[in-house]
Design a protein around this motif. Sequence first.
Motif, PDB file in Angstrom:
ATOM      1  N   LYS A   1       0.835  -1.204   0.000  1.00 20.77           N
ATOM      2  CA  LYS A   1       0.000   0.000   0.000  1.00 20.77           C
ATOM      3  C   LYS A   1       0.864   1.247   0.000  1.00 20.77           C
ATOM      4  N   ALA A   2       1.939   1.241   0.765  1.00 19.87           N
ATOM      5  CA  ALA A   2       2.832   2.393   0.818  1.00 19.87           C
ATOM      6  C   ALA A   2       3.477   2.651  -0.535  1.00 19.87           C
ATOM      7  N   VAL A   3       3.877   1.589  -1.204  1.00 20.70           N
ATOM      8  CA  VAL A   3       4.513   1.725  -2.516  1.00 20.70           C
ATOM      9  C   VAL A   3       3.538   2.339  -3.521  1.00 20.70           C
ATOM     10  N   LYS A   4       2.269   2.010  -3.394  1.00 14.87           N
ATOM     11  CA  LYS A   4       1.264   2.595  -4.279  1.00 14.87           C
ATOM     12  C   LYS A   4       1.048   4.082  -4.009  1.00 14.87           C
ATOM     13  N   ILE A   5       1.196   4.477  -2.739  1.00 13.25           N
ATOM     14  CA  ILE A   5       0.884   5.852  -2.342  1.00 13.25           C
ATOM     15  C   ILE A   5       1.936   6.857  -2.813  1.00 13.25           C
ATOM     16  N   GLY A   6       3.226   6.529  -2.642  1.00 13.71           N
ATOM     17  CA  GLY A   6       4.240   7.534  -2.937  1.00 13.71           C
ATOM     18  C   GLY A   6       5.597   6.965  -3.252  1.00 13.71           C
TER      19      GLY A   6
END
Length: 220
Positions: A106-111
Amino acid sequence: MRTKLGLIHTSATLVPIFQELVTRYLGDKDIEIFNIVDDSLIKNTIKQNKLTPDTARRVSDYIGSAEQAGADFIMVTCSSIGPAVEASELLTSIPVLRVDRPMADKAVKIGTKIGVIATLETTLEPTSDLVSRRAKAVGKDIEIFSVCCQGAFEALMGGDAAIHDQIVAEALKGLSDKVDVILLAQASMARVVDQLGASDKRVPILASPPIAMEYLAEIL
């Protein structure tokens, strides 16, 4: 058909926490859970300041025991022993999940600028490494900002939760100016987020347990 979910913990305090999360996120599904707890896994990792081969083998043994107990899916709820969980996947015929993998994705998708915060180096390193590898898997270039809250863990173990929370809160505030998203490498820090004012929550702050349960709700 009922799905049997095996949860492997390194602290008995996590059992009721994950029971509540299962009820909240998986309550509408026909799921039976059971728990395996051994706090010596995390105690040995902290004492040695790393995940040792002996502890990794024991993690693998517990995963094998959960499979033998009839689990259809296994989740290990401690980030510090995450590398042992991944190594065990090849030895297990059912899905095995380390609790922080959905959070990392999820973090990789965010930024692209991702902060990782922990109170223990033994948790910080494997979580940062996981984020780096999950970004590479999807071909995304990221920059990781890792912060260890020195003294916070010792304060918590010494019974001074207020000092722990103060140290973590200051670290979160400082890191939020540099990144697009922050990952909590330890779920125990999540309560500090609830204490922050709206002006201090300038970026998303992710904790692994609820995100992992959201992921399980999608796939089970």
